[in-house]
Design a protein around this motif. Structure first.
Motif, PDB file in Angstrom:
ATOM      1  N   GLY A 142       0.788  -1.218   0.000  1.00  0.00           N
ATOM      2  CA  GLY A 142       0.000   0.000   0.000  1.00  0.00           C
ATOM      3  C   GLY A 142       0.826   1.276   0.000  1.00  0.00           C
ATOM      4  O   GLY A 142       0.272   2.379   0.007  1.00  0.00           O
ATOM      5  N   PHE A 143       2.154   1.154  -0.017  1.00  0.00           N
ATOM      6  CA  PHE A 143       3.016   2.331  -0.016  1.00  0.00           C
ATOM      7  C   PHE A 143       2.788   3.150  -1.282  1.00  0.00           C
ATOM      8  O   PHE A 143       2.709   2.611  -2.386  1.00  0.00           O
ATOM      9  N   VAL A 144       2.711   4.468  -1.134  1.00  0.00           N
ATOM     10  CA  VAL A 144       2.491   5.376  -2.266  1.00  0.00           C
ATOM     11  C   VAL A 144       3.811   6.072  -2.587  1.00  0.00           C
ATOM     12  O   VAL A 144       4.258   6.962  -1.856  1.00  0.00           O
ATOM     13  N   ALA A 145       4.434   5.681  -3.688  1.00  0.00           N
ATOM     14  CA  ALA A 145       5.744   6.218  -4.046  1.00  0.00           C
ATOM     15  C   ALA A 145       5.707   7.727  -4.279  1.00  0.00           C
ATOM     16  O   ALA A 145       6.679   8.431  -3.996  1.00  0.00           O
ATOM     17  N   ASP A 146       4.580   8.227  -4.772  1.00  0.00           N
ATOM     18  CA  ASP A 146       4.481   9.663  -5.056  1.00  0.00           C
ATOM     19  C   ASP A 146       4.566  10.517  -3.799  1.00  0.00           C
ATOM     20  O   ASP A 146       4.752  11.739  -3.881  1.00  0.00           O
ATOM     21  N   SER A 147       4.423   9.904  -2.629  1.00  0.00           N
ATOM     22  CA  SER A 147       4.470  10.659  -1.383  1.00  0.00           C
ATOM     23  C   SER A 147       5.898  10.918  -0.911  1.00  0.00           C
ATOM     24  O   SER A 147       6.100  11.742   0.002  1.00  0.00           O
TER      25      SER A 147
END
Length: 227
Positions: A142-147
């Motif tokens: 669920g990690f969001v790379a864009d963050s």
């Protein structure tokens, strides 16, 4: 007249209580909110460090471009060794190493002759390299790379990202990176006096006024200044 005086005194007492309460609770509330915010920021800086370390493994250097780092995290694959079996003490004492074991097994695969492998007791020894996505190996589901670039509680501000490509006095390559955020970005608006006090203390201690990971001035094994 006496009633008026009593009312004035009561108001004065209330004001004094309020001032005393503020002087006590101000630093406490500031520290409490600071700890909450810095916990989230430190977690993000650790994610940035993981991404940069994997990027360097793949490209032999770091990057100071957020888009490049995000794309790498989203799309890159890294080698992962699947291990099965281990060498016994007798095998190790006899001079066997994992490299020798794999060379023996690779030779058997090419020739179809497994007698040497069996004699060495390596029938169940395997070291296979598979390629897996960076997103599946170093970050939680669920990690969001864009963050990655954005500072938690930073009102849309990004971490300052810098790299250094140099050589040491001996001529060895030197690759360093740092990601940092000053206190003002995530602590402004809580208690300005406490923020000034914190900055003054850090300055006197000759420390960075904020949170950072890595250092482009000197190698520090990519440590964070909170560690």
């Amino acid at each position: 007249m006496k009633t008026v005086i009593n009312l004035v005194l009561a108001v004065c007492v209330i004001c004094l209580v309020y001032i005393c309460y503020g002087s006590i609770m101000g630093p406490i509330n500031f520290t409490k909110e600071k700890d909450i915010r810095e916990k989230a920021i430190i977690a993000r800086l650790i994610d940035i460090r993981k991404a940069q370390q994997e990027y360097r493994t793949a490209h032999k250097c770091y990057t100071d471009n957020w888009d490049t780092l995000i794309t790498f995290v989203k799309t890159a694959k890294v080698p992962f060794i699947m291990k099965e079996g281990s060498l016994t003490d007798d095998q190790l004492n006899g001079g066997m190493t994992e490299k020798k074991a794999m060379e023996m097994i690779q030779k058997a695969k090419r020739t179809g002759k497994w007698d040497e492998v069996k004699a060495a007791g390596l029938e169940n020894f395997r070291r296979d390299t598979v390629w897996v996505a960076v997103m599946d190996t170093i970050f939680p589901k669920g990690f969001v790379a864009d963050s990655l670039p954005f500072v938690p509680y930073g009102n849309g501000n990004k971490f300052e990202l810098a790299i250094r490509k140099d050589t040491t006095e001996t001529g060895a390559p030197l690759n360093l990176f740092q990601a940092q955020v000053p206190y003002e970005t995530y602590l402004s608006g809580i208690n300005e006096q406490e923020l000034l006090n914190l900055k003054d203390l850090q300055t006197k201690l000759n420390k960075y006024c904020g949170l950072k990971v890595g250092d482009i001035e000197q190698p520090n094994n990519n440590a964070g200044n909170w560690e």
